[in-house]
Design a protein around this motif. Structure first.
Motif, short mmCIF file in Angstrom:
data_model
loop_
_atom_site.label_atom_id
_atom_site.label_comp_id
_atom_site.label_asym_id
_atom_site.label_seq_id
_atom_site.Cartn_x
_atom_site.Cartn_y
_atom_site.Cartn_z
N ILE A 109 0.85 -1.19 0.00
CA ILE A 109 0.00 0.00 0.00
C ILE A 109 0.89 1.24 0.00
O ILE A 109 1.88 1.30 0.74
N PRO A 110 0.59 2.24 -0.83
CA PRO A 110 1.41 3.48 -0.81
C PRO A 110 1.46 4.08 0.58
O PRO A 110 0.57 3.89 1.42
N THR A 111 2.51 4.83 0.84
CA THR A 111 2.72 5.41 2.16
C THR A 111 1.62 6.37 2.56
O THR A 111 1.36 6.56 3.75
N GLU A 112 0.95 6.98 1.57
CA GLU A 112 -0.12 7.91 1.92
C GLU A 112 -1.34 7.18 2.48
O GLU A 112 -2.15 7.77 3.21
N GLY A 113 -1.47 5.91 2.15
CA GLY A 113 -2.66 5.18 2.57
C GLY A 113 -2.45 4.23 3.73
O GLY A 113 -3.36 3.47 4.06
N SER A 114 -1.26 4.24 4.35
CA SER A 114 -1.01 3.33 5.47
C SER A 114 -0.04 4.00 6.43
O SER A 114 0.66 4.96 6.09
N LEU A 115 0.02 3.46 7.63
CA LEU A 115 0.91 3.97 8.66
C LEU A 115 2.20 3.16 8.68
O LEU A 115 2.21 1.97 8.37
N PRO A 116 3.31 3.78 9.07
CA PRO A 116 4.58 3.04 9.15
C PRO A 116 4.50 1.86 10.12
O PRO A 116 5.09 0.81 9.87
N GLN A 117 3.75 2.02 11.21
CA GLN A 117 3.63 0.94 12.17
C GLN A 117 2.90 -0.27 11.57
O GLN A 117 3.22 -1.42 11.87
N GLU A 118 1.91 0.02 10.70
CA GLU A 118 1.19 -1.07 10.06
C GLU A 118 2.10 -1.86 9.12
O GLU A 118 2.11 -3.10 9.12
N ARG A 119 2.88 -1.13 8.32
CA ARG A 119 3.78 -1.81 7.38
C ARG A 119 4.88 -2.57 8.12
O ARG A 119 5.28 -3.67 7.70
N ALA A 120 5.38 -2.01 9.21
CA ALA A 120 6.43 -2.70 9.97
C ALA A 120 5.91 -3.99 10.59
O ALA A 120 6.58 -5.03 10.55
N LEU A 121 4.70 -3.93 11.17
CA LEU A 121 4.12 -5.14 11.77
C LEU A 121 3.83 -6.19 10.71
O LEU A 121 4.06 -7.39 10.92
N ALA A 122 3.34 -5.75 9.55
CA ALA A 122 3.07 -6.70 8.47
C ALA A 122 4.37 -7.35 7.99
O ALA A 122 4.41 -8.56 7.71
N ASN A 123 5.42 -6.57 7.89
CA ASN A 123 6.71 -7.11 7.45
C ASN A 123 7.25 -8.14 8.44
O ASN A 123 7.69 -9.23 8.05
N ASP A 124 7.20 -7.82 9.72
CA ASP A 124 7.72 -8.75 10.72
C ASP A 124 6.89 -10.02 10.80
O ASP A 124 7.42 -11.12 10.99
N THR A 125 5.59 -9.87 10.64
CA THR A 125 4.73 -11.05 10.65
C THR A 125 5.00 -11.93 9.44
O THR A 125 5.03 -13.17 9.54
N LEU A 126 5.23 -11.29 8.29
CA LEU A 126 5.53 -12.06 7.09
C LEU A 126 6.85 -12.81 7.24
O LEU A 126 6.97 -13.98 6.84
#
Length: 433
Positions: free
Chosen positions: A128-145
């Motif tokens: 998701i582009p950075t404008e549509g998501s929070l850094p914390q969301e992307r970080a948690l998704a990355n670590d979970t993946l």
């Protein structure tokens, strides 16, 4: 001299009696000699089981003819000292002799068919582009993946690697995890196609010397000089063939010299290296001696040129070397037919005004191209050259080369050969390594 008082004080001290402290034994100045009977020590009290008095021997330390040792100082009562603090830990580098790298390995986990579905859903969140998501969301998704990868089936991992190749800004932790996967089905697409992989990560993979991964890295669309050097250090011939054929690879001049030495030992590298668009002329001239006749003629036609500027540069080079350009002594040509290898080398050196080492290399060369270059630089006419090579089986081909060469072209090539033989010039240090 031992007096009775001193002996009694010693006895009390040895017996542990708490009486008047004995005075220290200090040597006093001797009195004037007086005639008197020697004073005998008082008799000791007899023990219960003995009737005769027992005289104890005087300890050795009380003999006045020897120095009396000082008593050891009693430790003073003081506050307990703080324990000594250990020195501050110094940073340990990987180059230190005692450095031992410890890696934490993931625990094996059972394969989960649903893990692939969840992984792709998490990748959607990360994309998701950075404008549509929070850094914390992307970080948690990355670590979970990353936590799901050990449980993903091979098929799901392959699809995941293909999707990551298409992402504009994938997670570097995810990319690093995938390219280090030992299965080439997972790491291969990223190693060959992904443009977002850092050079440092690719160099680390190249240092692992995995042939399959090396060949894929060598086929990348763009390869930096640092990554090319890491691939060359692998000494893998198939990797080097892919690398040299890759027109998107960039090389430093040091890497080019390394490839020249490899090409001398592995002919499969010669044609790709000589025909590259960015191959410098000194590299081609150095490799000339190892090339077959077809590639030698290609070098003569591609890397040599003639102009007035070339003439000026050659003149300055002769002046810099302190050489006086003289006409070649063509009478030496008559001696070539009967001369042995050593004498022929001396004749070529005198004809072309080069070093004896360069002349010897021309004489020892089995092909006729080096001979043609040398005689062209010596100023032979077409008829004189034909007389020299008429008995050779390749005489007609050499005559054609002689016609296409100019004097300046031949002198340029001889100049580089002479520099290489003398180990002088701008490439002497690199060529010697």
């Amino acid at each position: 001299m031992i007096t009775a008082d001193s002996f009694r004080a010693l006895k009390l001290k040895l017996a542990g009696t708490s009486g008047k402290p004995a005075e220290p034994l200090i040597a006093r100045p001797a009195d004037p000699p007086v005639a008197a009977a020697p004073v005998e020590p008082p008799p000791l009290e007899p023990a219960e089981s003995d009737t005769a008095p027992i005289v104890e021997p005087v300890p050795e330390v009380l003999r006045l003819d020897k120095p009396v040792p000082a008593e050891p100082a009693q430790p003073r009562t003081s506050a307990p000292m703080a324990p000594e603090q250990p020195p501050a830990a110094m940073p340990v580098k990987s180059s230190d002799p005692g450095f031992v790298e410890r890696r934490v390995l993931e625990r094996p986990q059972p394969e989960d068919a649903e893990a692939g579905i969840r992984a792709h859903a998490l990748l959607d969140i990360m994309a998701i582009p950075t404008e549509g998501s929070l850094p914390q969301e992307r970080a948690l998704a990355n670590d979970t993946l990353l936590r799901l990868i050990p449980r993903m089936p091979l098929k799901s991992l392959r699809h995941l690697a293909d999707r990551v190749c298409l992402m504009e800004a994938p997670s570097q932790m995810l990319v690093r995890r995938l390219i280090n996967d030992p299965r080439i089905e997972v790491s291969g697409p990223l190693l060959e196609q992904a443009v977002t992989v850092d050079d440092s990560d690719l160099i680390t993979v190249a240092q692992g010397r995995n042939p399959a991964k090396l060949k894929l890295i060598a086929r990348r669309r763009l390869i930096s000089p640092a990554l090319a050097e890491a691939l060359i250090q692998s000494n893998d011939v198939e990797t080097l063939v892919n690398l040299v054929r890759n027109q998107g690879a960039s090389f430093s001049i040091e890497s080019m010299w390394h490839l020249t030495r490899f090409a001398a030992a592995h002919p499969v590298l010669q044609a790709p290296l000589v025909t590259r668009q960015d191959t410098p002329s000194p590299i081609a001239f150095q490799l000339f001696w190892r090339l077959p006749s077809e590639l030698r003629r290609y070098v003569l036609s591609r890397f040599l040129t003639d102009s007035e500027t070339i003439t000026r540069i050659l003149t300055m080079n002769r002046e810099n070397d302190g050489k006086d350009r003289k006409q070649a002594d063509l009478s030496l040509l008559a001696k070539l037919a009967q001369a042995d290898s050593r004498e022929a080398g001396e004749i070529y050196a005198r004809l072309t005004h080069v070093s004896a080492e360069a002349g010897a290399r021309i004489a020892d060369d089995a092909g006729g191209e080096a001979l043609t270059v040398a005689l062209k630089a010596a100023g032979l006419t077409r008829a004189q050259f034909a007389d020299v090579v008429e008995k050779r089986p390749d005489a007609e081909a050499l005559k054609a080369i002689f016609e296409t060469l100019s004097f300046n072209k031949a002198r340029v090539l001889l100049t580089y050969w002479d520099w290489a033989a003398r180990r002088t010039g701008p490439y002497a240090r690199i060529a010697a390594n």
